[in-house]
Design a protein around this motif. Structure first.
Motif, PDB file in Angstrom:
ATOM      1  N   PHE A 153       0.943  -1.270  -0.161  1.00  0.00           N
ATOM      2  CA  PHE A 153      -0.057   0.067   0.034  1.00  0.00           C
ATOM      3  C   PHE A 153       0.796   1.240  -0.072  1.00  0.00           C
ATOM      4  N   LYS A 154       1.809   1.421   0.765  1.00  0.00           N
ATOM      5  CA  LYS A 154       2.933   2.476   0.570  1.00  0.00           C
ATOM      6  C   LYS A 154       3.572   2.681  -0.631  1.00  0.00           C
ATOM      7  N   ARG A 155       3.792   1.544  -1.353  1.00  0.00           N
ATOM      8  CA  ARG A 155       4.328   1.778  -2.622  1.00  0.00           C
ATOM      9  C   ARG A 155       3.303   2.346  -3.535  1.00  0.00           C
ATOM     10  N   ILE A 156       1.946   1.760  -3.677  1.00  0.00           N
ATOM     11  CA  ILE A 156       0.962   2.055  -4.428  1.00  0.00           C
ATOM     12  C   ILE A 156       0.650   3.440  -4.227  1.00  0.00           C
ATOM     13  N   THR A 157       0.313   3.846  -2.962  1.00  0.00           N
ATOM     14  CA  THR A 157      -0.213   5.249  -2.818  1.00  0.00           C
ATOM     15  C   THR A 157       0.981   6.448  -2.459  1.00  0.00           C
ATOM     16  N   GLY A 158       2.255   5.986  -2.333  1.00  0.00           N
ATOM     17  CA  GLY A 158       3.199   6.831  -2.240  1.00  0.00           C
ATOM     18  C   GLY A 158       3.212   7.505  -0.892  1.00  0.00           C
TER      19      GLY A 158
END
Length: 172
Positions: free
Chosen positions: A35-40
């Motif tokens: 989720f951190k990667r996808i959302t930035g």
């Protein structure tokens, strides 16, 4: 996809085995990293559902309006009858499965499993991660494990203990 995460759970989750709770902690960790990667958003964390404070599934997960990604069919939306305080008894001082008064074993038996089963439908199968409430349930499981381990007199195996030498597999 949700199906990917459901398959990881179905294929690798160690139910009724040592490190059941630790495996799920790692599972949520890897999902949060995705989720951190996808959302930035490097501060993203999964929320938890404190069903001891409110045993009703949060309303956002019950809105069947078209396009609501949090909605899934469920048999029940109140898990009150799944809740059990016995894992938090003062006599439960050992964490690891296979020891007397094991928190891990007692907690998996109740409330963990009954919450899944009372909600029913997909949540009562190994494909439970297809239901987004699964993640809030397991974030709460992790929170409750942490709360149990805080008081004095409770024993967690040290990091080098052979108890932790099992397989923590999340994908091929």
């Amino acid at each position: 996809s949700w199906q990917y995460w459901a398959n990881v759970h179905a294929n690798y989750c160690p139910h009724r085995q040592p490190y059941f709770l630790a495996w799920h902690r790692g599972y949520l960790y890897y999902l949060e990293q995705q989720f951190k990667r996808i959302t930035g958003d490097s501060t993203f964390t999964l929320p938890y559902w404190d069903y001891y404070a409110n045993p009703h599934i949060p309303s956002e997960f019950l809105d069947s309006a078209s396009g609501n990604p949090l909605y899934c069919p469920r048999v029940n939306t109140n898990v009150y009858n799944a809740l059990d305080l016995s894992p938090f008894s003062s006599s439960v001082v050992n964490f690891q499965r296979g020891t007397a008064n094991s928190f891990e074993e007692k907690f998996e038996l109740a409330p963990h499993n009954p919450v899944h089963n009372i909600i029913g439908d997909t949540m009562s199968t190994m494909q439970a991660p297809r239901d987004p409430i699964f993640y809030l349930h397991h974030a709460n499981v992790d929170r409750l494990w942490h709360a149990w381990a805080l008081p004095d007199g409770r024993t967690m195996p040290p990091p080098a203990d052979p108890y932790w030498s099992g397989t923590f597999t999340y994908a091929p």
